[in-house]
Design an enzyme around this catalytic site. Structure first.
Site, short mmCIF file in Angstrom:
data_model
loop_
_atom_site.label_atom_id
_atom_site.label_comp_id
_atom_site.label_asym_id
_atom_site.label_seq_id
_atom_site.Cartn_x
_atom_site.Cartn_y
_atom_site.Cartn_z
N HIS A 1 -24.42 30.06 23.43
CA HIS A 1 -25.27 30.61 22.38
C HIS A 1 -24.54 31.64 21.50
O HIS A 1 -24.89 31.83 20.34
CB HIS A 1 -26.47 31.28 23.06
CG HIS A 1 -27.54 31.75 22.13
ND1 HIS A 1 -28.39 30.88 21.48
CD2 HIS A 1 -27.91 33.00 21.73
CE1 HIS A 1 -29.25 31.58 20.73
NE2 HIS A 1 -28.97 32.87 20.86
N HIS B 1 -27.55 30.55 17.24
CA HIS B 1 -26.71 29.62 18.02
C HIS B 1 -25.82 28.87 17.02
O HIS B 1 -26.32 28.19 16.13
CB HIS B 1 -27.57 28.64 18.80
CG HIS B 1 -26.80 27.87 19.82
ND1 HIS B 1 -27.11 27.87 21.16
CD2 HIS B 1 -25.68 27.09 19.72
CE1 HIS B 1 -26.25 27.11 21.82
NE2 HIS B 1 -25.37 26.63 20.96
#
Ligand SMILES: O=P(O)(O)O[C@H]1O[C@H](CO)[C@@H](O)[C@H](O)[C@H]1O
Ligand SMILES: O=P(O)(O)O[C@H]1O[C@H](CO)[C@@H](O)[C@H](O)[C@H]1O
Lengths: 385, 385
Positions: free
Chosen positions: B121, B199
């Site tokens: 992420h 992300h």
């Protein structure tokens, strides 16, 4: 509306003023938004701010003091993007040389003004009555007139207009030192549109070259005129009045539409119904009617999301230095480009696909029109007197 | 630098790729800034966010679950701007009818992908080594190849490229249902550029029509080729390598410059040095060299203001459905459009004058080049592994 299917499918629309296409994706507003939220504009401002460089009597960054002005006040921007005097520059152009082809530059001179709309720090256009907006339009007209070339085709119209507009008691701007080509009047309103001072004001940048956007529009309108023997915006007014579905508001002199080719969610175009070529063409009555149109647009904007609605707006009209043909092909209009999409805090971002490929919008111009039509009437908040 | 005077005077520069001008006002950064401040991007993100719809294993808005992917992962956008199937629409065009002239529309179909750059992420492009960026470029290449028309002039190149790129073990995208015209790969990075999920990911929008920007560039490049018998970007690479003053970085295959005609303060153009027409033209070595260029640009961006630097970027290359002449006139390049101007929190606003008249910038491309050249080296923050 014959093309109801356009409410449901992705399609492109053509902007005849610029000769370019944009993508419309009407179903796209259904996606959830987890991105940046704008800070809603503060509407609780003082009537006078001692730290504001635009309030009457205050001293500006470079030491000049503003007069105790009563209506509008224009001064040369202390940080102008273009200046009247600068070092000479004549690019060397060598035929067949690739640097001459690919690294082209030309000098630009000009003068940039800041123009306050009113002495009060907290009174925005939607807070004003049309009669209070009128002095702004009068000032625009006087400044335009004072920058026209001696041989401008609208000199007689300008002389007539000036007779009806009293000089600004707080002072007039000086005529330019050198003849300039174009005057761009524009307003950035709200922090979201890069405005760094909430005191209601616009800017006026005059330049020695015709900038890209008015240049593109003028050449598209000229081509249309040559091809069809009629004016592009005359035909467009006609078609919109027949269809009705994109009309937000109108009076005798001006049509307010969400144009067929709108890019910004609630983009609006104010178009003169008759062939007005520049500010100096407007009659006394039309100046007030134009003020009404500006009032209607900005009030509806504020009402839409009950906020002080950000936008950039600007007027396109005949160049300051202009041939008879250019004046003939010019058609007075005003664009409003507001960024908000869903609420006072959620805007449309014109970013990746838009910058790299093509402008993209999420609601149709017809849907935006209905929303703006429905929020006429009184300003949602108590107007400041 | 022969034209040093351009560091001090306002001037316009010409963009030969789009055929348009922009205004450069180098002295303008001296003005104080009291406007909107951006929230500096948070760089402290978790490696995995259970609420992120892009993290491996998570469920997306419409119920689909992401696989436990290891490199990149592509899926059709749950809120696509264009779709493969929609109601038919054939605009009725009546010759001589002004509505047919002024209210032009055309249907657009297509497919929009989201492509994650990596499972983690919090790992952005500047955090990755060139070797870690390579799988992204390989995925772009495979997706481009799988969307090419059966008669595409680069079919043989595509077959060769695919031999060297292993299929993605986490799944390939399905071929399109109908042949599409163009593939726009772009990234919006950072909240300031409308990105709603940190992300690291890009988007790939494929459309049945050639969008405005690549269309404009292709016709400018075609015209240049016809006029001069050479490629525009070949000549531009040559001229920039001779001058040197706008080169940020280069390797054998790619030149990274702040282009002569940059609009955004730290705009960058990555150009193939040889005649690469599309992703499938790149050799194995060149794919890694392209990854290096992307790494160099994004790392320098982060280093410049010591922040996770926002931008929109995108690749321009040959259309998916394309004639031999169009392929010949295409020249692979990547644009980076970053908004920041003075610091991590003060951006450039392209608003009133820019929207209504002409793009305007406050520092020269040469000044921006020096700044970007000087912030090479290690990433300012500890790289996340
Ligand atoms: O698709 P996203 O990331 O939700 O949306 C973002 O990128 C799109 C493509 O540039 C834009 O149309 C949107 O305005 C922007 O918010
Ligand atoms: O002149 P201002 O209000 O300081 O500046 C604002 O408007 C200018 C003209 O559109 C832009 O160039 C600036 O980026 C913007 O911040």
């Amino acid at each position: 509306m014959p093309d109801e299917v356009l409410d449901d499918i992705s399609h492109r629309r053509y902007n005849p003023l610029t000769g370019s296409w944009l993508l419309v994706s009407p179903h796209r507003t259904k996606r959830p938004w987890q991105g940046q939220q704008e800070a809603p504009s503060k509407v609780q401002l003082p009537e006078y701010d001692p730290k504001c460089y635009l309030c009457p009597g205050n001293t500006r960054a470079q030491g000049d003091a503003n007069p105790q002005y009563k209506h509008t006040f224009a001064f040369v921007n202390d940080y102008s993007a273009v200046k009247e005097e600068q070092q000479e520059y004549e690019p060397e152009v060598i035929t067949g040389d690739i640097a001459s082809l690919l690294l082209q530059a030309q000098p630009v001179t000009g003068r940039c003004y800041v123009l306050t709309f009113a002495p009060k720090h907290h009174v925005t256009l939607p807070d004003m009555a049309a009669e209070e907006i009128l002095p702004i339009i009068q000032t625009w007209t006087r400044i335009y007139a004072s920058h026209m070339s001696p041989s401008h085709p609208l000199k007689a119209e300008a002389a007539r207009a000036l007779q009806a507009i009293p000089p600004n008691p707080d002072g007039e701007v000086a005529p330019p030192k050198h003849q300039l080509r174009y005057m761009q009047i524009f307003e950035n309103k709200g922090a979201a549109m890069g405005c760094s001072n909430p005191h209601p004001h616009c800017q006026i940048w005059t330049t020695s070259e015709l900038p890209e956007e008015p240049g593109k529009e003028l050449s598209q309108m000229t081509k249309y005129h040559a091809d069809h023997g009629r004016h592009l915006l005359a035909d467009y007014v006609k078609v919109e009045m027949e269809k009705g579905e994109r009309i937000v508001w109108q009076n005798d002199a001006f049509l307010v539409v969400c144009p067929w080719w709108a890019v910004w969610p609630f983009e609006v175009l104010v178009i003169a119904k008759r062939h007005v070529r520049a500010l100096v063409d407007l009659s006394d009555v039309e100046r007030l009617q134009f003020a009404e149109a500006v009032q209607e647009v900005t009030r509806r904007y504020d009402n839409l999301f009950e906020t002080s609605f950000p936008y950039s707006s600007g007027i396109h009209q005949a160049p300051l230095d202009c041939t008879a043909e250019e004046a003939e092909n010019s058609w007075f209009h005003m664009h409003f480009y507001p960024p908000l999409l869903r609420s006072a805090t959620v805007r449309k971002f014109l970013v990746g696909f838009e910058l790299l490929a093509e402008p993209q919008r999420d609601i149709t111009a017809e849907q935006a029109t209905v929303r703006l039509r429905d929020c006429g009437g009184e300003l949602y908040r108590k107007s400041l007197e």
